[in-house]
Design an enzyme around this catalytic site. Structure first.
Site, PDB file in Angstrom:
ATOM      1  N   SER A 134       0.828  -1.205   0.000  1.00 17.45           N
ATOM      2  CA  SER A 134       0.000   0.000   0.000  1.00 17.45           C
ATOM      3  C   SER A 134       0.864   1.257   0.000  1.00 17.45           C
ATOM      4  O   SER A 134       1.611   1.507  -0.929  1.00 17.45           O
ATOM      5  CB  SER A 134      -0.966  -0.024   1.192  1.00 17.45           C
ATOM      6  N   ASP A 171      -3.006   5.744  -3.382  1.00 20.20           N
ATOM      7  CA  ASP A 171      -1.831   5.100  -2.817  1.00 20.20           C
ATOM      8  C   ASP A 171      -1.339   4.034  -3.798  1.00 20.20           C
ATOM      9  O   ASP A 171      -1.840   3.925  -4.914  1.00 20.20           O
ATOM     10  CB  ASP A 171      -2.166   4.492  -1.451  1.00 20.20           C
ATOM     11  N   ASP A 176      -1.588   0.764  -4.170  1.00 19.98           N
ATOM     12  CA  ASP A 176      -2.438  -0.292  -4.726  1.00 19.98           C
ATOM     13  C   ASP A 176      -3.817   0.202  -5.131  1.00 19.98           C
ATOM     14  O   ASP A 176      -4.700  -0.597  -5.435  1.00 19.98           O
ATOM     15  CB  ASP A 176      -2.552  -1.473  -3.761  1.00 19.98           C
TER      16      ASP A 176
END
Length: 474
Positions: free
Chosen positions: A99, A240, A242
């Site tokens: 992430s 972010d 992902d």
């Protein structure tokens, strides 16, 4: 390595090879023994752009194939796209991503065929991993050839988002896209262009850049402000690593709070029940006609809260986190069609709901944001803050009211406190300060609310200073 607020996390050097294969094997055994899947069933794997992600994905695929599963490679896709494709195919999923955390770390998010795993699932996977280790059972970590399903996975997600707004809903808007290294970077271009926006691609990077949409760095804000001015933009969007947490900045390059994006989304969807963590703005309850349920931080807790609401007979149930990631537990009628539930964080609905509101009102995003009149909120974190120090600090603050009062004496007088997740303290003058260790990284977070932006930033700085001085004095 351990499970935190969003999947399994650890240093990349620790995850690559046998370790990731071990947890993939534990997940596979759990699916088989709990009858959530059978040998021959499909398991999907996606990943972000971190350097270590392809190797970890290969390790996981090898382990799962050794258990008799059919693995399909969805490539570099946003986490919500992978989750949606999993729901469509009734397939379990693994998303290889850390992430927003630094590039030297990585992680794995696990999904059952019916959606994101919960805390009980995490405990079971951890137990299976320990049993495999204790038994000395062989763990296969060598990569294997798997089918590429990235195209149908992305197409399904594009079609979902391409129908959320009326045609040409963003016509006349000039929107920058901070692409950096997010897996959503090309999809954002396609979706916004589909709605008629003039798109300006910005800051694309072939090396991984960690972008935290909940605590946007000063360096990132400087980039956003420069781009907004240079290109005359109406907004800048990003995500972010992902692609499950949105970042939306106004025409000045100033990021909007994630919980404001969640609130705008709740009104956009016509939500009946909203589930959100205690860290979301305290003004949300008064900002809509929906019922609000507060939880601990992390999507598993938000999902559990949504499931309880659905079990109680509630309709139009959704949730969001303070980072802006949106989850839906029931179908919603949007733009004349029923859109299926997606109970995992998604960045596209908050992004589109906010941009379309500015387009409908024909007002700058800064004016739209100010119209909600929420208390000013700010958040930041101390990175590389030892976990044991965080644990010791929280134990000290919880030990007695005297300790808490002494710690906050330079900041303000305690009026009340909540211990749902970390310590959230309301001061006598109405300001709020919240201390919470990160659930998945060596970080100490501080969240504040105050009557003005300047007061919020001053309180945030005071809170972080108190944490650092306490740690230094140990």
């Amino acid at each position: 390595m351990k499970f935190g607020t969003s999947g399994l996390r650890g240093l990349s050097v620790d995850l690559t090879g046998r370790a990731s294969a071990l947890y993939a094997m534990a997940f596979g055994k759990y699916l088989l023994q709990s009858n959530k899947a059978a040998q021959g069933d499909v398991i999907l794997i996606g990943r972000d752009f971190r350097e270590s992600s392809p190797e970890i994905a290969g390790n996981c695929a090898g382990a799962l194939v050794s258990l008799g599963f059919r693995v399909l490679d969805c490539g570099t896709v946003p986490t919500p796209a992978l989750a949606l494709y999993g729901l469509e195919r009734k397939a379990a999923c693994l998303m290889i991503t850390g992430s927003h955390i630094p590039a030297d770390r990585n992680g794995i998010k696990f999904y059952r065929p019916d959606g994101e795993i919960d805390k009980a699932d995490e405990a079971a996977i951890t137990r299976f991993a320990a049993e495999i280790e204790a038994s000395g059972e062989s763990v296969v970590s060598e990569p294997v050839a798997v089918e590429d399903h990235s195209a149908p996975c992305l197409q399904l997600f594009f079609e979902r988002n391409a129908g959320l707004l009326p045609a040409r809903a963003l016509l006349g808007m000039k929107i920058g896209i901070y692409q950096h290294s997010t897996v959503a970077r090309d999809l954002m271009v396609d979706i916004l262009a589909h709605y008629g926006a003039e798109v300006v691609a910005l800051g694309r990077s072939e090396t991984f850049i960690p972008v935290d949409t909940e605590a946007v760095s000063e360096e990132t804000i400087a980039l956003l402000k420069n781009w907004a001015s240079t290109h005359g933009l109406d907004a800048i969007v990003s995500t972010d690593g992902d692609g499950d947490r949105p970042l939306v900045a106004d025409e000045t390059g100033t990021p909007l709070r994630g919980d404001l994006l969640g609130l705008i989304s709740a009104n956009f969807l016509g939500a009946g029940t909203v589930v959100t963590p205690v860290t979301s703005n305290s003004g949300i309850e008064a900002a809509g006609s929906f019922r609000v349920i507060r939880t601990r931080v992390g999507s598993p807790f938000v999902i559990a809260g949504m499931e309880e609401a659905v079990a109680a007979g509630k309709n139009l149930v959704m949730g969001f986190e303070a980072n802006g990631g949106l989850l839906t537990a029931t179908p919603f009628d949007i733009n004349g069609r029923s859109v299926r539930a997606l109970p995992t964080r998604d960045c596209f609905v908050p992004m589109l709901a906010t941009l379309s509101l500015a387009a409908i009102r024909k007002e700058p995003l800064s004016i739209v944001a100010a119209s909600y009149k929420l208390p000013f909120a700010a958040a930041d974190r101390l990175e590389n803050f030892p976990v044991e120090t965080s644990v010791a600090l929280m134990a000290y603050l919880r030990d007695s009211d005297a300790n808490l009062a002494e710690f906050l004496q330079p900041v303000g007088e305690v009026s009340s406190k909540s211990d749902i997740d970390g310590l959230r303290v309301t001061l006598r003058d109405g300001r709020i300060i919240h201390f919470r260790p990160s659930g998945n990284a060596p970080e100490m977070r501080c969240y504040v609310e105050a009557e003005s932006e300047a007061a919020a930033l001053q309180l945030l700085n005071a809170g972080l200073t108190r944490i650092k001085r306490w740690a230094e004095a140990r």
